[in-house]
Write a protein that holds these residues in place. Structure first.
Motif, PDB file in Angstrom:
ATOM      1  N   ASP A  16       3.492  13.288   0.957  1.00  0.00           N
ATOM      2  CA  ASP A  16       4.065  14.005  -0.172  1.00  0.00           C
ATOM      3  C   ASP A  16       5.708  14.004  -0.610  1.00  0.00           C
ATOM      4  O   ASP A  16       6.141  14.093  -1.573  1.00  0.00           O
ATOM      5  CB  ASP A  16       3.706  15.655   0.030  1.00  0.00           C
ATOM      6  N   THR A  17       6.568  13.831   0.634  1.00  0.00           N
ATOM      7  CA  THR A  17       7.830  13.472   0.315  1.00  0.00           C
ATOM      8  C   THR A  17       8.246  12.405  -0.479  1.00  0.00           C
ATOM      9  O   THR A  17       8.865  12.443  -1.297  1.00  0.00           O
ATOM     10  CB  THR A  17       8.618  13.677   1.780  1.00  0.00           C
ATOM     11  N   LEU A  18       7.249  11.425   0.038  1.00  0.00           N
ATOM     12  CA  LEU A  18       7.498   9.944  -0.971  1.00  0.00           C
ATOM     13  C   LEU A  18       7.036  10.230  -2.332  1.00  0.00           C
ATOM     14  O   LEU A  18       7.631   9.778  -3.121  1.00  0.00           O
ATOM     15  CB  LEU A  18       6.642   9.051  -0.013  1.00  0.00           C
ATOM     16  N   LYS A  19       5.816  11.213  -2.590  1.00  0.00           N
ATOM     17  CA  LYS A  19       5.313  11.326  -3.897  1.00  0.00           C
ATOM     18  C   LYS A  19       6.548  11.904  -5.060  1.00  0.00           C
ATOM     19  O   LYS A  19       6.638  11.498  -6.179  1.00  0.00           O
ATOM     20  CB  LYS A  19       4.096  11.878  -3.840  1.00  0.00           C
ATOM     21  N   ALA A  20       7.218  12.672  -4.288  1.00  0.00           N
ATOM     22  CA  ALA A  20       8.129  13.501  -4.906  1.00  0.00           C
ATOM     23  C   ALA A  20       9.438  12.721  -5.482  1.00  0.00           C
ATOM     24  O   ALA A  20       9.968  13.104  -6.506  1.00  0.00           O
ATOM     25  CB  ALA A  20       8.569  14.929  -3.941  1.00  0.00           C
ATOM     26  N   ILE A  21       9.566  11.498  -5.114  1.00  0.00           N
ATOM     27  CA  ILE A  21      10.718  10.644  -5.475  1.00  0.00           C
ATOM     28  C   ILE A  21      10.106   9.567  -6.111  1.00  0.00           C
ATOM     29  O   ILE A  21      10.865   8.487  -6.685  1.00  0.00           O
ATOM     30  CB  ILE A  21      11.585  10.171  -4.250  1.00  0.00           C
ATOM     31  N   ALA A  22       8.701   9.427  -6.545  1.00  0.00           N
ATOM     32  CA  ALA A  22       8.191   8.313  -7.270  1.00  0.00           C
ATOM     33  C   ALA A  22       8.563   8.367  -8.801  1.00  0.00           C
ATOM     34  O   ALA A  22       8.785   9.447  -9.487  1.00  0.00           O
ATOM     35  CB  ALA A  22       6.498   8.255  -6.863  1.00  0.00           C
ATOM     36  N   THR A  23       8.232   7.204  -9.421  1.00  0.00           N
ATOM     37  CA  THR A  23       8.473   7.071 -10.907  1.00  0.00           C
ATOM     38  C   THR A  23       7.253   7.176 -11.618  1.00  0.00           C
ATOM     39  O   THR A  23       7.267   7.032 -12.613  1.00  0.00           O
ATOM     40  CB  THR A  23       9.339   5.990 -11.139  1.00  0.00           C
ATOM     41  N   ASN A  24       6.177   6.943 -10.710  1.00  0.00           N
ATOM     42  CA  ASN A  24       4.719   6.900 -11.527  1.00  0.00           C
ATOM     43  C   ASN A  24       3.855   7.518 -10.310  1.00  0.00           C
ATOM     44  O   ASN A  24       4.291   8.043  -9.554  1.00  0.00           O
ATOM     45  CB  ASN A  24       4.417   5.453 -11.893  1.00  0.00           C
ATOM     46  N   ASP A  25       2.515   7.493 -10.669  1.00  0.00           N
ATOM     47  CA  ASP A  25       1.314   8.108  -9.729  1.00  0.00           C
ATOM     48  C   ASP A  25       1.100   7.207  -8.833  1.00  0.00           C
ATOM     49  O   ASP A  25       0.098   7.550  -7.952  1.00  0.00           O
ATOM     50  CB  ASP A  25       0.350   8.507 -10.539  1.00  0.00           C
ATOM     51  N   TYR A  26       1.305   5.876  -8.641  1.00  0.00           N
ATOM     52  CA  TYR A  26       0.838   4.822  -7.920  1.00  0.00           C
ATOM     53  C   TYR A  26       1.219   5.198  -6.320  1.00  0.00           C
ATOM     54  O   TYR A  26       2.443   5.401  -6.235  1.00  0.00           O
ATOM     55  CB  TYR A  26       1.165   3.553  -8.042  1.00  0.00           C
ATOM     56  N   ILE A  27       0.292   4.780  -5.549  1.00  0.00           N
ATOM     57  CA  ILE A  27       0.620   4.917  -4.164  1.00  0.00           C
ATOM     58  C   ILE A  27       0.606   3.306  -3.553  1.00  0.00           C
ATOM     59  O   ILE A  27      -0.396   2.746  -3.711  1.00  0.00           O
ATOM     60  CB  ILE A  27      -0.295   5.781  -3.209  1.00  0.00           C
ATOM     61  N   PHE A  28       1.520   2.787  -2.827  1.00  0.00           N
ATOM     62  CA  PHE A  28       1.594   1.451  -2.293  1.00  0.00           C
ATOM     63  C   PHE A  28       1.390   1.272  -0.807  1.00  0.00           C
ATOM     64  O   PHE A  28       1.882   2.114  -0.228  1.00  0.00           O
ATOM     65  CB  PHE A  28       3.127   0.906  -2.784  1.00  0.00           C
ATOM     66  N   ALA A  29       0.274   0.457  -0.555  1.00  0.00           N
ATOM     67  CA  ALA A  29       0.195   0.077   0.791  1.00  0.00           C
ATOM     68  C   ALA A  29       0.786  -1.075   0.914  1.00  0.00           C
ATOM     69  O   ALA A  29       0.232  -2.261   0.426  1.00  0.00           O
ATOM     70  CB  ALA A  29      -1.308   0.260   1.267  1.00  0.00           C
ATOM     71  N   VAL A  30       1.956  -1.385   1.500  1.00  0.00           N
ATOM     72  CA  VAL A  30       2.744  -2.777   1.502  1.00  0.00           C
ATOM     73  C   VAL A  30       2.545  -3.203   2.859  1.00  0.00           C
ATOM     74  O   VAL A  30       2.824  -2.659   4.013  1.00  0.00           O
ATOM     75  CB  VAL A  30       4.206  -2.308   1.189  1.00  0.00           C
ATOM     76  N   ASN A  31       2.360  -4.740   2.771  1.00  0.00           N
ATOM     77  CA  ASN A  31       2.321  -5.293   4.099  1.00  0.00           C
ATOM     78  C   ASN A  31       3.527  -6.148   3.987  1.00  0.00           C
ATOM     79  O   ASN A  31       3.863  -7.125   3.057  1.00  0.00           O
ATOM     80  CB  ASN A  31       0.978  -6.230   4.174  1.00  0.00           C
TER      81      ASN A  31
END
Length: 157
Positions: free
Chosen positions: A45-60
């Motif tokens: 939720d903390t990350l979502k609050a600083i997002a520029t869109n609604d996408y969630i990234f799972a990064v490797n």
């Protein structure tokens, strides 16, 4: 060969919180446990609050000879990230894009990674993955399914 596209993308920034992946045998469980923990403790939720869109990234990404997995969001460069976060730069260029949908994020991640790295890239004749961050992008939900895309930076062979 699996269904995929090659797309030109501008560079973009993802702010992520990560965990180290140490063994391939337990990787899916470690990823699932990580996502469950950050969902429960409010980190996502903390990350979502600083997002520029609604996408969630799972990064490797390989960092300092460690295989890392991050939960992240796309941001602009001026955002103030949480202290423990990593700023992950994705380069401008061509990306292998594999689309799909599944009932859970974990299933979607596993399916898209499997198609990209297990089918498309080994069979590709005109392009190759040369490293750098790659991401499964959770884009939304419809009809009880989560849909998204795998984005893998590639170069011409």
């Amino acid at each position: 060969m699996a269904d995929y596209t090659l797309e030109e993308k501008d560079s973009f920034t993802v702010v992520g919180i990560g965990t180290e992946l140490t063994d391939y045998a337990g990787m899916d469980k470690k990823k699932a446990d990580f996502w469950q923990a950050i969902s429960r403790n409010g980190t996502l939720d903390t990350l979502k609050a600083i997002a520029t869109n609604d996408y969630i990234f799972a990064v490797n990404e390989a960092v300092n000879n460690k295989m890392m997995h991050y939960a992240g969001v796309m941001t602009d460069a001026s955002v103030s990230a949480p202290e423990e976060a990593r700023i992950i730069q994705f380069p401008k260029g061509k990306y292998l894009v594999v689309k799909g949908e599944e009932k859970t994020v974990s299933e979607l991640n596993s399916k898209l990674e499997g198609i990209a790295f297990g089918q498309v890239l080994p069979e590709a004749k005109n392009f190759a993955y040369v490293g750098g961050p790659n991401a499964m992008v959770e884009m939304g939900q419809r009809d009880g399914f989560i849909f998204g895309e795998m984005w893998v930076p590639v170069v011409k062979k």
